[in-house]
Design a protein around this motif. Structure first.
Motif, short mmCIF file in Angstrom:
data_model
loop_
_atom_site.label_atom_id
_atom_site.label_comp_id
_atom_site.label_asym_id
_atom_site.label_seq_id
_atom_site.Cartn_x
_atom_site.Cartn_y
_atom_site.Cartn_z
N PHE A 107 0.81 -1.23 0.00
CA PHE A 107 0.00 0.00 0.00
C PHE A 107 0.84 1.29 0.00
O PHE A 107 0.28 2.36 -0.19
N SER A 108 2.14 1.21 0.26
CA SER A 108 2.96 2.43 0.42
C SER A 108 4.33 2.22 -0.20
O SER A 108 5.19 1.56 0.39
N ARG A 109 4.54 2.83 -1.37
CA ARG A 109 5.80 2.58 -2.07
C ARG A 109 6.64 3.84 -2.28
O ARG A 109 7.61 3.80 -3.03
N ASP A 110 6.29 4.95 -1.63
CA ASP A 110 7.02 6.17 -1.98
C ASP A 110 8.50 6.16 -1.55
O ASP A 110 9.30 6.91 -2.10
N ILE A 111 8.89 5.26 -0.67
CA ILE A 111 10.32 5.11 -0.33
C ILE A 111 11.15 4.83 -1.58
O ILE A 111 12.32 5.19 -1.68
N ARG A 127 -5.80 4.06 14.98
CA ARG A 127 -6.09 3.68 13.60
C ARG A 127 -7.41 4.29 13.11
O ARG A 127 -7.57 4.54 11.92
N LEU A 128 -8.32 4.55 14.04
CA LEU A 128 -9.60 5.16 13.65
C LEU A 128 -9.38 6.56 13.07
O LEU A 128 -10.16 7.02 12.25
N ALA A 129 -8.30 7.20 13.52
CA ALA A 129 -8.01 8.56 13.04
C ALA A 129 -7.12 8.55 11.81
O ALA A 129 -6.84 9.59 11.23
N HIS A 130 -6.65 7.37 11.40
CA HIS A 130 -5.69 7.33 10.29
C HIS A 130 -6.39 7.61 8.97
O HIS A 130 -7.46 7.06 8.68
N PRO A 131 -5.77 8.48 8.14
CA PRO A 131 -6.44 8.89 6.89
C PRO A 131 -6.83 7.72 5.98
O PRO A 131 -7.81 7.83 5.25
N VAL A 173 -12.81 7.07 2.41
CA VAL A 173 -11.92 6.26 1.55
C VAL A 173 -12.01 4.77 1.90
O VAL A 173 -11.37 3.94 1.25
N PHE A 174 -12.77 4.46 2.92
CA PHE A 174 -12.74 3.10 3.48
C PHE A 174 -13.09 2.03 2.43
O PHE A 174 -12.34 1.05 2.24
N GLY A 188 -5.92 8.28 0.52
CA GLY A 188 -5.61 8.82 1.84
C GLY A 188 -4.11 8.87 2.10
O GLY A 188 -3.35 8.02 1.64
N GLU A 189 -3.69 9.90 2.83
CA GLU A 189 -2.28 10.05 3.22
C GLU A 189 -1.83 8.80 3.97
O GLU A 189 -2.62 8.20 4.70
N ARG A 190 -0.56 8.45 3.84
CA ARG A 190 -0.10 7.26 4.54
C ARG A 190 0.27 7.54 5.99
O ARG A 190 0.50 6.61 6.76
N ALA A 191 0.36 8.82 6.38
CA ALA A 191 0.80 9.14 7.73
C ALA A 191 -0.21 10.03 8.44
O ALA A 191 -0.91 10.83 7.81
N LEU A 192 -0.26 9.88 9.75
CA LEU A 192 -1.11 10.76 10.56
C LEU A 192 -0.55 12.18 10.58
O LEU A 192 -1.29 13.15 10.61
#
Ligand SMILES: NC(=O)c1ccc[n+]([C@@H]2O[C@H](COP(=O)([O-])OP(=O)(O)OC[C@H]3O[C@@H](n4cnc5c(N)ncnc54)[C@H](OP(=O)(O)O)[C@@H]3O)[C@@H](O)[C@H]2O)c1
Length: 338
Positions: A186-190, A230-234, A240-241, A317-321
Motif C-alpha cells: 500500500f505504500s511505495r514512496d520510499i 487507527r480510527l483517526a488514520h487517513p 476512503v474506506f 488517503g495520506e499514509r501518515a497521521l
C-alpha cells in the motif's frame, strides 16, 4: 527449542537479524500484569520461532512498550537485537510549549538513558531518530549518537523517515546502519528517492507497517474492526474506506491463488524487494505472529508480485497521521543557531 528463520544483514557494519522482526507498537495500553503476561508469552514464542529482532520506541505508550519488552526479554537478551527510537518529544500532548520533534544533542543524551532503564539493558543494538528535527542540523543529532556508540550505550544507529539529503549528511557524520520507513503493497514512496540512496550507501531497510496497519491482512472489513489511533488514520477514514477495502480484496484474491493468507502474501512481497530488507510487522496475537512467520516460506510468481506492485498507486488517503513530519530535511550546519 530455537526455530529456523533465515538471517539477513542490515547495513554494512556487521549487524545480522532474523529476516522478519517483531514490531512492538501494539503494546501501548498499559504495563499491568495482564499485559506483561501477554507480552512475555508473545516474545518467548517469537524467540522460540527464531526471531531475534524486536522494535519499539520510547513514545509507544509512552514508555509502556519499552517497559513490557524489557521485562519480556529478561534472561534471553544476549542473542537479540533490540531496536528503539527517540525524538518524538514525549510531553508534547501535555505541554503545549514542548517541541514536537526533538533532535538536540542534550535531548538525545537524556532519551537514551530513559530507554536503557525501561528496557533493562546496558546497550541498545539499533537506536533510531524517530523523526528528523526541522530545527536541528542532522550533524548535531548524529554527532550525539556517535558519542553514544563510542560510550558503548548504542551499537548501531538508524533514522526513520529522513529526508533523502539528510540521510546522506547523517551517514557522512556517522555510519548509518538502517533506515526505518513505511514500505508495503500500500505504500511505495520510499522507492523514489530514499531507497536508491540507502542502497548506494549500504544502509539496510526496515519497512514499518508492512501490513498497511492491518489493511493487508484482509481482516479489516468495517471501521468497527478498528481501535485507537487507527480510527483517526487517513487511510481508514470513512470517505476512503470502501475504496481501500476493495484494494485489500485484490490482495486477498492473489493470496487465494498462492494458497496463502493475505498477510503472508503482503509480507512475502516486502521480503522479495531485496536481501537488505527486514520488515517488522506488529502484533499482540500469537496466532498472527505464527501466520506472519509463515510468510517466509511463501514464493510469489513474478506476475503475482507485479500485480501487487501495481496496487499502491490506487490507495486513497495520506499514509501518515502527521505527513509534515515525514521526509524532513534538517537545516544546514553552517549558520545554525548555537
Ligand atoms: N518508525 C515509525 O515511524 C513507525 C511507524 C509505525 C510503526 N512502526 C513500527 O512498525 C511496526 C509495525 O507497524 P504497524 O503496527 O503500524 O503496522 P502493521 O505491522 O502493518 O500492522 C499491524 C496491525 O495488523 C494486525 N496484524 C498483524 N498481523 C496480523 C495477521 N497475521 N492477521 C491479522 N492482523 C494482523 C495487528 O493486530 P494486533 O496488534 O491486534 O495483533 C495490527 O493491528 C510497529 O509495531 C512499530 O514497531 C514504526
Amino acid at each position: 527449542m530455537t526455530g529456523i528463520i533465515a538471517r539477513r544483514r542490515l547495513g554494512a557494519h556487521g549487524l545480522e537479524v532474523s529476516a522478519l522482526g517483531l514490531g512492538f507498537m501494539s503494546f501501548v495500553r498499559s504495563a499491568d500484569d495482564d499485559e506483561q503476561k501477554l507480552a512475555t508469552a508473545l516474545v518467548n514464542e517469537a524467540i522460540d520461532a527464531g526471531i531475534t529482532f524486536f522494535d519499539t520506541a520510547d513514545v509507544y505508550g509512552p514508555d509502556v512498550s519499552e517497559t513490557l519488552l524489557g521485562r519480556a526479554i529478561a534472561g534471553r537478551r544476549d542473542d537479540l537485537v533490540i531496536a528503539t527510537k527517540f525524538g518524538n518529544a514525549r510531553d508534547r500532548d501535555t505541554n503545549p510549549n514542548a517541541r514536537g520533534v526533538d533532535g538536540r544533542p542534550e535531548y538525545v543524551r537524556a532519551a537514551v538513558e530513559g530507554s536503557l532503564r525501561r528496557l533493562g539493558i546496558d546497550h541498545i543494538d539499533l537506536y533510531y531518530q524517530h523523526r528528523v528535527d526541522p530545527a536541528v542540523p542532522i550533524e548535531e543529532t548524529v554527532g550525539a549518537l556517535g558519542e553514544l556508540v563510542q560510550a558503548g550505550k548504542v551499537r548501531y544507529i538508524g533514522l526513520s523517515e529522513p529526508g533523502p539529503r539528510t540521510l546522506r549528511r547523517a551517514h557522512a557524520t556517522h555510519p548509518v546502519t538502517a533506515i526505518q520507513n513505511e514500505w508495503s503493497v500500500f505504500s511505495r514512496d520510499i522507492e523514489a528517492e530514499t531507497l536508491p540512496i540507502a542502497r548506494e550507501l549500504g544502509i539496510g531497510i526496515v519497512p514499518y507497517s508492512p501490513l498497511g496497519r492491518g489493511w493487508l491482512t484482509g481482516r479489516v472489513r468495517s471501521r468497527a474492526d478498528l481501535q485507537g489511533r487507527r480510527l483517526a488514520h487517513p487511510r481508514f477514514a470513512e470517505e476512503v474506506f470502501d475504496a481501500n477495502r476493495a484494494l485489500a480484496d485484490e490482495v486477498a484474491a492473489i493470496a487465494t491463488e498462492v494458497g496463502a493468507l493475505p498477510s503472508q502474501v503482503a509480507l512475502a512481497w516486502v521480503l522479495s524487494r531485496g536481501e537488505d530488507v527486514v520488515p517488522i510487522p506488529g502484533t499482540r496475537h500469537a496466532e498472527y505472529l505464527r501466520e506472519n512467520v509463515g510468510a517466509l516460506g511463501i514464493a510469489l510468481a513474478p506476475e503475482q508480485a507485479e500485480r501487487l506492485t501495481g496496487i499502491a498507486g490506487r490507495v486513497r488517503g495520506e499514509r501518515a497521521l502527521r505527513p509534515a513530519a515525514i521526509g524532513v530535511e534538517a537545516p544546514p550546519l553552517t549558520g545554525a543557531l548555537s
